[in-house]
Design an enzyme around this catalytic site. Structure first.
Site, mmCIF file in Angstrom:
data_model
loop_
_atom_site.group_PDB
_atom_site.id
_atom_site.type_symbol
_atom_site.label_atom_id
_atom_site.label_comp_id
_atom_site.label_asym_id
_atom_site.label_seq_id
_atom_site.Cartn_x
_atom_site.Cartn_y
_atom_site.Cartn_z
ATOM 1 N N GLU A 128 1.581 6.400 16.369
ATOM 2 C CA GLU A 128 2.256 7.404 16.611
ATOM 3 C C GLU A 128 1.753 8.605 15.559
ATOM 4 O O GLU A 128 2.047 8.208 14.370
ATOM 5 C CB GLU A 128 4.014 7.043 16.188
ATOM 6 C CG GLU A 128 4.199 5.905 17.283
ATOM 7 C CD GLU A 128 5.632 5.541 17.314
ATOM 8 O OE1 GLU A 128 6.275 6.145 17.399
ATOM 9 O OE2 GLU A 128 5.898 4.158 17.830
ATOM 10 N N CYS A 140 7.891 14.398 11.281
ATOM 11 C CA CYS A 140 6.875 14.801 12.444
ATOM 12 C C CYS A 140 7.449 15.624 13.447
ATOM 13 O O CYS A 140 6.870 16.301 14.137
ATOM 14 C CB CYS A 140 6.599 13.158 12.872
ATOM 15 S SG CYS A 140 7.887 12.293 13.518
HETATM 16 P P1 NAD Z 1 -1.057 8.911 6.529
HETATM 17 O O1 NAD Z 1 -1.761 9.023 7.600
HETATM 18 O O2 NAD Z 1 -1.516 9.401 5.495
HETATM 19 O O3 NAD Z 1 -0.578 7.458 6.291
HETATM 20 C C1 NAD Z 1 0.048 6.330 6.896
HETATM 21 C C2 NAD Z 1 -0.320 5.085 6.688
HETATM 22 O O4 NAD Z 1 -1.490 4.824 6.787
HETATM 23 C C3 NAD Z 1 -0.125 4.786 5.247
HETATM 24 O O5 NAD Z 1 0.556 3.513 4.979
HETATM 25 C C4 NAD Z 1 -1.447 4.713 4.533
HETATM 26 O O6 NAD Z 1 -1.455 3.754 3.466
HETATM 27 C C5 NAD Z 1 -1.989 4.343 5.766
HETATM 28 N N1 NAD Z 1 -3.602 4.305 5.858
HETATM 29 C C6 NAD Z 1 -4.284 5.480 5.261
HETATM 30 N N2 NAD Z 1 -5.707 5.122 5.437
HETATM 31 C C7 NAD Z 1 -5.608 3.929 6.235
HETATM 32 C C8 NAD Z 1 -6.936 3.196 6.546
HETATM 33 N N3 NAD Z 1 -8.054 3.763 6.739
HETATM 34 N N4 NAD Z 1 -6.739 2.126 7.449
HETATM 35 C C9 NAD Z 1 -5.254 1.744 7.425
HETATM 36 N N5 NAD Z 1 -4.259 2.406 7.046
HETATM 37 C C10 NAD Z 1 -4.340 3.634 6.316
HETATM 38 O O7 NAD Z 1 0.346 9.552 6.801
HETATM 39 P P2 NAD Z 1 1.508 9.804 6.050
HETATM 40 O O8 NAD Z 1 1.348 10.800 4.941
HETATM 41 O O9 NAD Z 1 2.157 8.424 5.565
HETATM 42 O O10 NAD Z 1 2.820 10.176 6.910
HETATM 43 C C11 NAD Z 1 2.802 11.371 7.421
HETATM 44 C C12 NAD Z 1 2.207 11.577 9.025
HETATM 45 O O11 NAD Z 1 2.881 10.525 9.771
HETATM 46 C C13 NAD Z 1 2.467 13.031 9.390
HETATM 47 O O12 NAD Z 1 1.370 13.301 10.123
HETATM 48 C C14 NAD Z 1 3.715 12.694 10.539
HETATM 49 O O13 NAD Z 1 3.600 13.607 11.562
HETATM 50 C C15 NAD Z 1 3.489 11.230 10.979
HETATM 51 N N6 NAD Z 1 4.525 10.572 11.410
HETATM 52 C C16 NAD Z 1 4.514 10.576 12.685
HETATM 53 C C17 NAD Z 1 5.681 10.051 13.702
HETATM 54 C C18 NAD Z 1 5.812 9.881 14.814
HETATM 55 O O14 NAD Z 1 6.760 9.180 15.409
HETATM 56 N N7 NAD Z 1 4.797 10.463 15.796
HETATM 57 C C19 NAD Z 1 6.873 9.616 12.614
HETATM 58 C C20 NAD Z 1 6.671 9.793 11.196
HETATM 59 C C21 NAD Z 1 5.462 10.561 10.742
#
Ligand code: NAD
Length: 515
Positions: free
Chosen positions: A286, A320
C-alpha cells in the site's frame, strides 16, 4: 459468535474530562521516556550495543525511547523462530486465533489513553488524531477476528454428484510486516494481526520513526497470551535488514505500507527467486497518493472549504489520503480561495501535547523535503498565498502552506510531498477538473464537492481512485465501512479493513472426496 462488528467510537476531546485523562496519561508516561527496549525473537528479549533512537518530533531534545537494532544475523534468528512457531501456529483453530485479537482489542481499550500518549510523543499527533489511530487499531482487530471466523466456516461450492468437496483457507507461512510511521499503531497492528489471525507467523520490522508503537503492540499481544515466536519484533534499517529479509527464500509474503519508491523496490526484490525458494512471494503493498478534491461551481462552498482544510492539514498533511491538490471550478475560484485562506489563518501550529491543531512533521529529512518542494513550486511559477516556511518551536515544525497558480503538470501537482502543502489548481469546468484529478501516477483517494448529480455520477464512473468520497473530506476511512487502498502506483489494489483483505494472507485448499 461475537456481536456484529461496529466501529470503535472516537473520544470526544471537547469534554474537559477526556482532555484531563489524556494529560494524565501523558504525565504517567513521562518517567518512562528514554528507556531502552529489546528485540523480541521467539519470546526472548535481546539487547544490542547499537540502538535506534526515537525522538519526539515536537521537542527534539527529548528521547522517547531507544531500541535494540537488528542486523542480518538477528534477522536470520528471528526468521528461524518464526518458521518454528509456524509449525504449531498453523494448526491452531481459527476460532482460537481470532480470540487473541478480541482479547488484544480489549487490552487496547483499557490502555487507550496511554497508547495515545506514546503516539503524541513519538509521532506528534494531536489528541484526536492519536485517538482515531488507536480506535482504528481496535477496529482492525475486531474486524479481522470476525473475518477469520467467517472464512473458517463452510465455503460455498457448486455440488458435484458423488463427491464431498470442501474448500478451506490455509495460511501462507512466515510474513514480513513493514509498516510506515504515519499511522504507527493502526496500520502496524492491522497488517500484523491480519497476518497472524490467518495462521501465519510474523517478522515485524517497525519504522525507525515509530518503534515504540510497535513495542506496545508486542506488550499487548504478550498480555493477550499469544504464543512466543508468532510475532517477532525486529527494528532495524530497511536497507540492510529489510533487503535481507525481503530477498530471503523462506519469507512467504511481505505486507508493506509506505512510499512508492520503497514499495517498488520491495516488489522488485521479492520477485527474484532466491536459491532454495519454492514459492512466488506475495507482496501486499500500500503506497503513496497525490489525492485531489474537486470543488464544483454549484457545491456547498463552506463544506468544501472545511473539508479541504481538514484533508490537507490534518496531521500536518502526513496521511496517504491527504488532499494535496484542490482543483477548483473557475466560477467559484476566488470565493473559495478567500474562504480557504480565512480558515487556514485559524490553524495554530504548536505542541501536540497541548493538543494544538497542527504539530510537527516527522523528522528533519521530511522537513527539508517539504521545504525543497515549496522552492520548486515557486521556481515553476507557483505563488505562496499562505505559510511557506518553517514554523517556530523546539521541533520539526512547518507552516501550513497554500500555493496557487499551480499547473496540473507542475512537480508539486504530481509528486507526493507528505507534508502540509496544498496546491490550488484552477479548472475551466468539471470535465477539465476530472481530467486533472486523474492525471497522476497515483490513484488513492479523492473527493468531489458538487450538487450536480450528473457530475457526481461521472466521477463515480471515471474518477480513478480506490476511495472516492462525495461532499465530504478525503481522509478518515473507517474499517468495515470504507475498505481502504488505491489503484495504480498507490499499491497492489488491496483493501485494508474490507472483506477481501484476509484472503491476501491465505491460500485456498480444495479437498474432493469420492463418496
Ligand atoms: P517509507 O517507504 O519511507 O518506509 C516505510 C517502511 O519501509 C518503514 O518501516 C521503513 O523502515 C521500511 N523500509 C525502508 N526501506 C526498506 C527496504 N529497503 N526494505 C524493507 N523495508 C524498508 O514510508 P514512510 O515514510 O514510513 O511512510 C509514508 C509513506 O507511506 C507515504 O508515501 C504514504 O503515502 C504511504 N502510506 C500509504 C498508505 C496506504 O494505505 N496506501 C497508508 C499510510 C502511508
Amino acid at each position: 459468535m461475537p456481536m456484529a462488528f461496529k466501529n470503535e467510537p472516537i473520544t470526544d476531546f471537547s469534554k474537559p474530562a477526556n482532555v484531563r485523562k489524556q494529560k494524565e496519561a501523558l504525565s504517567r508516561i513521562r518517567p518512562k521516556l528514554g528507556k531502552t527496549y529489546p528485540l523480541i525473537i521467539g519470546g526472548k528479549k535481546i539487547r544490542t550495543t547499537d540502538t535506534i533512537v526515537s525522538l519526539n518530533p515536537a521537542n527534539t531534545a527529548e528521547t522517547v525511547a531507544r531500541f535494540a537494532k537488528a542486523d542480518t544475523h538477528l534477522a536470520e534468528r528471528a526468521l528461524e523462530a518464526a518458521l518454528k512457531a509456524f509449525e504449531r501456529w498453523k494448526h491452531v483453530p481459527a476460532k482460537e486465533r481470532a480470540s487473541f485479537l478480541f482479547t488484544a482489542a480489549r487490552i487496547m481499550r483499557r490502555r487507550r489513553f496511554e497508547i495515545n500518549a506514546w503516539m503524541i510523543k513519538e509521532v506528534g499527533k494531536n489528541y484526536t488524531e492519536a485517538d482515531a489511530d488507536t480506535a482504528e487499531a481496535i477496529d482492525f482487530l475486531e474486524f479481522y477476528g470476525r473475518e477469520m471466523l467467517r472464512l473458517s466456516g463452510p465455503q460455498p461450492l457448486t455440488p458435484v454428484a458423488g463427491e464431498r468437496n470442501q474448500l478451506t483457507y490455509i495460511p501462507l507461512g512466515v510474513g514480513l510486516v513493514i509498516p510506515p510511521w504515519n499511522f504507527p499503531f493502526a496500520i502496524m497492528a492491522g497488517m500484523t494481526t491480519a497476518s497472524l489471525v490467518a495462521g501465519n507467523t510474523v517478522l515485524l520490522k517497525p519504522s525507525s520513526d515509530s518503534p515504540m508503537m510497535a513495542y506496545l503492540l508486542m506488550e499487548i499481544l504478550e498480555e493477550a497470551g499469544l504464543p512466543a515466536g508468532v510475532v517477532n519484533f525486529i527494528p532495524g534499517p530497511g536497507s540492510s535488514v529489510g533487503d535481507y529479509l525481503v530477498g530471503h527464500p523462506k519469507i512467504r509474503f511481505i505486507a508493506f505500507t509506505g512510499s512508492m519508491e520503497v514499495g517498488l523496490h520491495i516488489n522488485e526484490l521479492a520477485a527474484k527467486r532466491a536459491a532454495g525458494q519454492i514459492w512466488i512471494k506475495r507482496v501486499i503493498a500500500e503506497m503513496g497518493g497525490k489525492d485531489a478534491i474537486i470543488v464544483d461551481d454549484d457545491c456547498d462552498l463552506e463544506a468544501a472549504v472545511k473539508g479541504t482544510i481538514v484533508s490537507a492539514f490534518g496531521y500536518q498533511g502526513q496521511k496517504c489520503s491527504a488532499c494535496s491538490r484542490v482543483i477548483v471550478h473557475a466560477a467559484v475560484y476566488r470565493r473559495f480561495l478567500d474562504r480557504l485562506l480565512e480558515e487556514a489563518g485559524k490553524l495554530v501550529v504548536g505542541s501536540p501535547e497541548e493538543n494544538a491543531p497542527m504539530g510537527p512533521v516527522i523528522n528533519e529529512r521530511s522537513k527539508q523535503t517539504i521545504m525543497s518542494y515549496i522552492d520548486i513550486a515557486v521556481r515553476e511559477g507557483g505563488n505562496i498565498v499562505h505559510g511557506g516556511g518553517p514554523a517556530d518551536g523546539p521541533g520539526w515544525f512547518v507552516q501550513p502552506t497554500i500555493i496557487t497558480d499551480v499547473k496540473p503538470r507542475d512537480t508539486i501537482a504530481q509528486e507526493e510531498i507528505f507534508g502540509p502543502v496544498l496546491a490550488v489548481i484552477k479548472a475551466k469546468n468539471f470535465d477539465e477538473a476530472l481530467a486533472i484529478a486523474n492525471d497522476t501516477i497515483y490513484g488513492l483517494t479523492g473527493s468531489v464537492y458538487s450538487k450536480n448529480r450528473e457530475h457526481l455520477e461521472r466521477a463515480r464512473r471515471d474518477f480513478h481512485v480506490g476511495n472516492l468520497y462525495f461532499n465530504r473530506k478525503c481522509t478518515g476511512a473507517l474499517v468495515g465501512g470504507h475498505p481502504f487502498g488505491g489503484f495504480n502506483m498507490s499499491g497492489t489494489d488491496s483493501k485494508a479493513g474490507g472483506r477481501d483483505y484476509l484472503l491476501l494472507f491465505t491460500q485456498a485448499k480444495l479437498v474432493s472426496e469420492k463418496l
